[in-house]
Design a protein around this motif. Structure first.
Motif, short mmCIF file in Angstrom:
data_model
loop_
_atom_site.label_atom_id
_atom_site.label_comp_id
_atom_site.label_asym_id
_atom_site.label_seq_id
_atom_site.Cartn_x
_atom_site.Cartn_y
_atom_site.Cartn_z
N PRO A 26 0.83 -1.21 0.00
CA PRO A 26 0.00 0.00 0.00
C PRO A 26 0.87 1.26 0.00
CG PRO A 26 0.10 -0.92 2.19
CD PRO A 26 0.81 -1.90 1.30
N GLU A 27 0.20 2.39 0.01
CA GLU A 27 0.90 3.67 -0.10
C GLU A 27 1.95 3.85 1.00
OE1 GLU A 27 -0.12 8.48 -0.31
OE2 GLU A 27 -1.73 6.97 -0.14
N TYR A 28 1.65 3.35 2.19
CA TYR A 28 2.56 3.55 3.31
C TYR A 28 3.33 2.27 3.66
CZ TYR A 28 -0.12 7.80 3.64
OH TYR A 28 -0.71 9.01 3.33
N GLY A 29 3.39 1.32 2.72
CA GLY A 29 4.17 0.12 2.93
C GLY A 29 5.66 0.41 2.90
N PHE A 52 12.69 -0.21 0.49
CA PHE A 52 11.79 -0.07 -0.66
C PHE A 52 10.53 0.62 -0.14
CE2 PHE A 52 14.62 -3.34 -2.06
CZ PHE A 52 14.65 -3.28 -3.45
N LYS A 53 10.23 1.81 -0.70
CA LYS A 53 9.06 2.56 -0.27
C LYS A 53 8.38 3.18 -1.48
CE LYS A 53 9.41 5.08 3.43
NZ LYS A 53 9.80 6.13 4.39
N ARG A 54 7.16 3.64 -1.27
CA ARG A 54 6.45 4.34 -2.34
C ARG A 54 7.04 5.74 -2.58
NH1 ARG A 54 4.04 0.75 -5.53
NH2 ARG A 54 2.47 -0.53 -4.47
N ASN A 55 7.64 6.30 -1.56
CA ASN A 55 8.26 7.62 -1.69
C ASN A 55 9.47 7.67 -0.77
OD1 ASN A 55 9.01 10.34 -1.62
ND2 ASN A 55 6.91 11.05 -1.88
N CYS A 56 10.65 7.79 -1.35
CA CYS A 56 11.90 7.77 -0.58
C CYS A 56 12.46 9.15 -0.30
CB CYS A 56 12.96 6.95 -1.32
SG CYS A 56 12.66 5.18 -1.37
N THR A 57 11.66 10.18 -0.47
CA THR A 57 12.15 11.55 -0.29
C THR A 57 12.85 11.70 1.05
OG1 THR A 57 10.35 12.43 -1.65
CG2 THR A 57 11.50 13.98 -0.21
N GLY A 58 14.10 12.20 1.02
CA GLY A 58 14.86 12.45 2.23
C GLY A 58 15.48 11.23 2.86
N MET A 59 15.43 10.09 2.21
CA MET A 59 15.95 8.85 2.81
C MET A 59 17.05 8.27 1.94
SD MET A 59 13.79 5.59 4.17
CE MET A 59 14.51 4.50 5.40
N CYS A 117 17.49 3.96 -0.35
CA CYS A 117 16.07 3.66 -0.49
C CYS A 117 15.70 3.67 -1.97
CB CYS A 117 15.23 4.70 0.27
SG CYS A 117 13.45 4.39 0.24
N ILE A 118 14.86 2.75 -2.37
CA ILE A 118 14.44 2.62 -3.76
C ILE A 118 12.96 2.96 -3.88
CG2 ILE A 118 14.14 1.00 -5.68
CD1 ILE A 118 16.66 -0.42 -4.70
N ASP A 119 12.65 3.93 -4.73
CA ASP A 119 11.25 4.32 -4.95
C ASP A 119 10.53 3.27 -5.77
OD1 ASP A 119 10.55 7.06 -3.93
OD2 ASP A 119 12.41 7.55 -4.99
N VAL A 120 9.33 2.90 -5.33
CA VAL A 120 8.46 2.00 -6.10
C VAL A 120 7.11 2.69 -6.22
CG1 VAL A 120 7.50 -0.31 -6.32
CG2 VAL A 120 9.67 0.02 -5.10
#
Length: 554
Positions: free
Chosen positions: A386-389, A451-458, A461-464
């Motif tokens: 999900p979005e916050y996974g 692995f996140k939906r949004n890696c901004t500032g991290m 981390c890989i954006d998915v």
């Protein structure tokens, strides 16, 4: 070079196909192992012409074509027809095309593949990126190995065979015997016929080192018949091709049912390469790959052939110790990560893929175009994204630990089984655990990637994203695969039994507003089940007078 419906069907199919024998899967770690099998002939040693002068007669297309044309003329005089083929390059970009989806299942995004379009002979039943062969034929590849890279390998596969009742529907010998014939009437085995020809064992003019096998002329002859192999060698030597660069893949009738009719077996050569030192060199090489592909067929079918024995496999990591010395540091790394992300994260178990191609061949089950130059580990968390996974992937950098020449971890969506994100030992892993175990002497031998939906500032981390490039839909499940390529001290991949499996932890980072919305939605569902048809905004639920709007049930 090598899977759709509702979620339950995805999970069920992947559990079967990827060999989830204990709890649930992981596309990789079942437990080894690929060893030489009794009764199979030993691999003929490939010895380099050490110290010989470098030759580059095949780099220039015109010069190579001159050799090929002269070879065709001489073989015609000797009673053979020679037909020319070409290649299809499968990369991360071309795998996105619908027509290539089947051929890119479980693709390694860091490794372009070259599939062969072998020419068809009269009366042969064709097959895309594979061929049926007569027992007196040969496939010849003349060209130049890639520019300096971490790896290349030529592999011949037992692709598919005529279906028999009882053939397995799953992978690596763990499937269920089938009673219903597949739509195409074929059982897709997809198992290598021998260990690949790679920089550690390929005959080229070099100093004998792994690194000096790149950018070198070679000849590769694949055939069931020793007679035609000898004829091809003799003709090429007469034309001035050095004998030291010949490589032979013997295709055994003990395994393959040769012939060109529908009922006969299909075989497929596949070429892999990974991590070129110079990206421009890679583009130039793949743009106009310096190879010539030939199919050599006697004009009159041979009355007698000299078959090859079935080839055995080299033992993996014979002298290597295990990675048990790293386990205490791995456990401490996981503890430190849990302190940061929360201790309620769910961990899915990883396993080693039991990718034994000889077993797949003998038991007529699928091996998914495995490669014995690699150890495979995998993890099937069984979660939606999900979005916050948030997934955290933790493991050993097998290159820094001295067990591989390159390693990578790739995320796949189970719906399509095409890669959506990856990280590698080439620039991504090192330094990723420094903030967790800064004083550990083995810290460089580990990685921790998010692995996140949004890696901004991290970092690390890989954006998915949910849509667009590299996306994965929220209702797809995940497969993580860890690959370790080429034992630095051997001729094939490391032994999975001597490596530590990687680990995957899943958490959800829902903001407070989302938790409130989720609570309202769950309350709404309970209300509607208790009071079907009630949709006014003020409904008493079990004695509680609570204003509540009619949120939909998903």
């Amino acid at each position: 070079m090598a899977m759709k419906n509702i979620l339950y069907q995805h999970q069920n199919r992947m559990l079967t196909a990827l060999n989830i024998c204990r709890s649930w899967f992981s596309i990789s770690l079942l437990i080894p192992i690929i060893c030489a099998t009794e009764g199979k002939g030993p691999r003929e040693p490939r010895l380099r012409d050490r110290g010989a002068a470098t030759n580059q007669i095949f780099r220039n297309h015109d010069q190579r074509n001159g050799y090929v044309n002269n070879f065709i003329v001489e073989m015609d005089k000797a009673g053979y027809e020679v037909r020319t083929g070409d290649f299809e390059i499968f990369s991360t970009e071309t795998c996105k095309l619908p027509k290539n989806a089947f051929y890119c299942l479980g693709n390694n995004p860091n490794s372009p593949y070259a599939a062969s379009n072998i020419p068809v002979i009269p009366n042969q039943v064709p097959f895309s990126y594979g061929t049926r062969m007569r027992e007196d034929e040969a496939i010849v590849l003349i060209g130049v190995t890639p520019p300096l890279a971490k790896y290349f390998g030529f592999t011949f596969y037992y692709n598919n065979v005529e279906y028999n009742v009882g053939d397995s529907n799953g992978g690596y010998g763990k499937g269920v015997p089938t009673l219903k014939e597949p739509e195409d009437g074929r059982s897709h085995i997809q198992a290598s016929l021998e260990d690949p020809i790679n920089p550690s064992n390929m005959n080229v003019t070099s100093d004998g080192s792994y690194e000096d096998a790149f950018n070198k002329d070679f000849v590769l002859i694949s055939s069931p018949d020793q007679n035609i192999v000898s004829t091809i060698k003799d003709q090429l030597i007469k034309l001035g091709v050095p004998e030291s660069i010949f490589n032979v893949q013997g295709l055994s009738s003990e395994t393959i049912d040769f012939g060109i009719e529908e009922k006969h077996d299909v075989v497929s050569p596949l070429f892999r390469m990974a991590f070129f030192d110079d990206e421009d060199d890679m583009k130039d090489y793949l743009r106009s790959i310096p190879w010539s592909l030939l199919r050599v067929t006697p004009k009159v079918m041979a009355n007698e052939t000299i078959p090859f024995d079935r080839i055995g496999r080299d033992v993996r990591s014979a002298d290597a110790t295990t990675q048990e010395y790293l386990r205490p540091s791995m456990n401490q790394l996981v503890r430190e990560i849990r302190k940061e992300i929360g201790r309620d994260g769910l961990e899915a178990r990883s396993l080693a893929v039991e990718a034994d191609p000889d077993r797949c061949i003998d038991e007529r089950t699928k091996c998914f175009f495995e490669n014995t130059d690699s150890a495979y580990f995998g993890n099937f968390p069984g979660r939606l994204f999900p979005e916050y996974g948030h997934f955290v992937v933790i493991g050993v950098n097998h290159v820094e630990a001295g067990y591989a020449r390159y390693s990578s971890v790739t995320l796949y969506g189970a719906r399509e089984f095409i890669s959506v994100g990856s990280f590698t030992s080439v620039g991504d892993m090192k330094g990723s655990v420094d903030r967790y175990i800064p004083d550990d002497p083995y810290k460089d031998q580990f990685y921790a990637m998010h692995f996140k939906r949004n890696c901004t500032g991290m970092e690390y981390c890989i954006d998915v994203p949910l849509e667009g490039e590299g996306s994965m839909v929220a209702r797809d499940t995940q497969i993580f695969m860890d690959r370790a390529y080429m034992d630095p001290n051997g001729t094939n991949g490391p032994d999975p039994a001597k490596l530590l499996p990687f680990r995957v932890i899943y958490i959800e980072e829902q903001p407070l507003s989302s938790k409130v919305s989720l609570g309202k939605e769950r309350f709404s569902q309970i209300r509607k089940r208790l009071f079907p048809g009630k949709d006014d905004k003020n409904t008493t639920v079990q004695g509680l007078n609570v204003p509540y709007p009619p949120y939909p049930i998903e």
